[in-house]
Design a protein around this motif. Sequence first.
Motif, short mmCIF file in Angstrom:
data_model
loop_
_atom_site.label_atom_id
_atom_site.label_comp_id
_atom_site.label_asym_id
_atom_site.label_seq_id
_atom_site.Cartn_x
_atom_site.Cartn_y
_atom_site.Cartn_z
N MET A 1 5.49 1.61 4.18
CA MET A 1 5.05 0.22 4.01
C MET A 1 3.86 0.18 3.08
O MET A 1 2.92 0.96 3.22
N ARG A 2 3.89 -0.73 2.13
CA ARG A 2 2.78 -0.91 1.19
C ARG A 2 2.03 -2.19 1.51
O ARG A 2 2.63 -3.22 1.79
N GLN A 3 0.70 -2.12 1.46
CA GLN A 3 -0.10 -3.32 1.60
C GLN A 3 -0.47 -3.82 0.22
O GLN A 3 -1.01 -3.06 -0.61
N ILE A 4 -0.13 -5.08 -0.07
CA ILE A 4 -0.40 -5.65 -1.38
C ILE A 4 -1.15 -6.97 -1.20
O ILE A 4 -1.34 -7.44 -0.07
N THR A 5 -1.55 -7.58 -2.30
CA THR A 5 -2.22 -8.88 -2.25
C THR A 5 -1.19 -10.00 -2.40
O THR A 5 -0.05 -9.77 -2.84
N GLY A 176 4.34 -12.73 10.33
CA GLY A 176 4.16 -12.25 11.69
C GLY A 176 2.70 -12.37 12.08
O GLY A 176 1.86 -12.85 11.31
N SER A 177 2.40 -11.93 13.29
CA SER A 177 1.00 -11.92 13.75
C SER A 177 0.30 -10.65 13.30
O SER A 177 -0.84 -10.69 12.84
N ALA A 178 1.01 -9.52 13.44
CA ALA A 178 0.43 -8.23 13.08
C ALA A 178 1.51 -7.33 12.51
O ALA A 178 2.71 -7.51 12.77
N ALA A 179 1.08 -6.36 11.74
CA ALA A 179 1.97 -5.30 11.26
C ALA A 179 1.28 -3.98 11.52
O ALA A 179 0.05 -3.87 11.37
N ASP A 180 2.04 -2.99 11.97
CA ASP A 180 1.42 -1.68 12.10
C ASP A 180 1.55 -0.93 10.78
O ASP A 180 2.12 -1.45 9.80
N GLU A 181 1.05 0.27 10.74
CA GLU A 181 1.00 1.02 9.48
C GLU A 181 2.38 1.44 8.99
O GLU A 181 2.52 1.86 7.84
N ASP A 182 3.38 1.27 9.82
CA ASP A 182 4.76 1.56 9.42
C ASP A 182 5.52 0.29 9.04
O ASP A 182 6.72 0.37 8.74
N GLY A 183 4.85 -0.84 9.07
CA GLY A 183 5.48 -2.09 8.66
C GLY A 183 6.16 -2.86 9.76
O GLY A 183 6.78 -3.91 9.52
N ALA A 237 6.71 -4.71 2.00
CA ALA A 237 5.28 -4.86 1.73
C ALA A 237 4.68 -5.86 2.69
O ALA A 237 5.36 -6.76 3.20
N VAL A 238 3.38 -5.71 2.93
CA VAL A 238 2.65 -6.60 3.84
C VAL A 238 1.42 -7.15 3.12
O VAL A 238 0.72 -6.42 2.41
N VAL A 239 1.17 -8.43 3.32
CA VAL A 239 -0.02 -9.10 2.80
C VAL A 239 -0.85 -9.57 3.99
O VAL A 239 -0.34 -10.24 4.89
N VAL A 240 -2.11 -9.21 4.02
CA VAL A 240 -3.00 -9.60 5.11
C VAL A 240 -3.74 -10.87 4.74
O VAL A 240 -4.37 -10.96 3.68
N ASP A 241 -3.63 -11.87 5.61
CA ASP A 241 -4.42 -13.10 5.50
C ASP A 241 -5.22 -13.22 6.79
O ASP A 241 -4.74 -13.74 7.80
#
Length: 517
Positions: A1-5, A176-183, A237-241
């Motif tokens: 899983m990649r964290q992107i903007t 979602g509410s949360a994602a772990d490091e594996d997506g 990919a996951v985007v954190v807000d």
Amino acid sequence: MRQITATQAAALLRDGDTLLIGGSGGGHAVPDALLAAVGERFRTTGMPCGITAVHPVGLGDGRTRGAGHLAQKGLLKRVASGTFVNSPGIARLALDEEIEAYTMPQGAMSQLMREMAAGRPGLLTKIGLHTFVDPRLGGARQSARAKEDLIEVVQFRGEEFLFYKPYHVNVAFLRGSAADEDGNLSMEHEAVTLEMLSMAQATRRMGGIVVAQVRRIVPGGSLHPKMVKVPGILVDAVVVDADQWQTYETQDSPAYSGHLRVALEDIPRLPPGPRRIVARRGALELFEGAICNLGSGISTGIANVAAEEGVLHRICLTNEQGNIGGAPASGNEAGAAISPDAQVDQPYQFDFYDGGGLDLAFLSFAEFDAQGNVNVSRFGGRIVGPGGFINISQGAGSVVFGGTLTAGGVPKAVERVEQVTYSGPYARSRGQRVLYVTERAVFQLGEAGPELVEIAPGADIEADVIAAMGFRPRVSPGLRRMDAGLFADGPMGLATRLAERPPRPALNRLAMAQAAE
């Protein structure tokens, strides 16, 4: 899983792509930061152009958020959604013939996501027959530019069905509410779960990219497996807000997410007026154990009446987004529920509705006509769309349509509705019981259309009812006065009335079995 903007997520979209978007209504699990980034990218670079946006539920705050971020000339080629009511900018583009606009039954679109995920050819269903969704009556089109047939009428085993065609998805924006490091995605703080899993599966199957917006990242392995709504194998990919709100109006309500139970009797009492009268008359149709759906608008007042009368615990209110029990929220928060007993994914809720699971549906009308047809999807120069209305109204055992007889002095009972969102003749052919409840009269669907069966105390049939209508209804020979208690200030004794009526057949059968022991 990649964290992107969010900016990087927006850059994934290319000209002509199809974007699949999760979420519901006023910010419920809507990936708003991602949509905002797409809108900003187009404003600054002119890209992407001509995309197709697909979302089963309308998205927006009634102003500029949600799908409203995409409401820019040139950005969109086509929109297919359950409703545009939350995003007036999209409706304006459709009215101005700037986009190909389609509004479809929310349940059909939700279930179609599951069909797409499985690689099946599309969705076969009776939902939408004989409404504007039917290709013979418009094919769900809301703009003249919408030329493609997205729905077909087909014959299967001697019966008519509608076939909803699938979409090829390039990018999906979920939340979602949360994602772990594996997506892996959890949704424990969301008010709804919808069809996020099916959307991710469908997109992955087509080789598309799945991006999820979440509030936080948690360590790998820290999410209980039963809390994971979308597994990481489907998330690219996951985007954190970190500022992600539960809805556009509520930062975090534990009563919406199920973390806190509140006293449902605290729901406010409806003030005197037509809305209260209509809701109280609709509530007279309730019975012990009734499973109900409350539509938006005036029908949401049923929950207020049930709470005031102390019977909310004796019925089950649901909404199409997947909440069962509790009290459905209203206004811009519609889609959530206060202290629900259960939350299921939206496609399964519509399976239940389509299969006849609802005893009663309380829905509002914008207008109804001499044939008993109802319109809520396009009227008065507005494009609204059906949302879950078509699934709910076609599948319920009985339907109570509520509204005032006039709006600003203009009749809402017309000779012919502008758009058919509910077919009176089709309901008659299926033996469905239908009422049209107003503040001064009640009509029941009969062989010749709506028949006047009740009139308010002191009202005159000609001067107060028929003169306010666009057609002359048949007057029942058994015409009676509406219950005087509906117009009184205090409680109307609904608890006693429920005790006097037969309960749901299943409950009655259980009582008989217990009595026989």
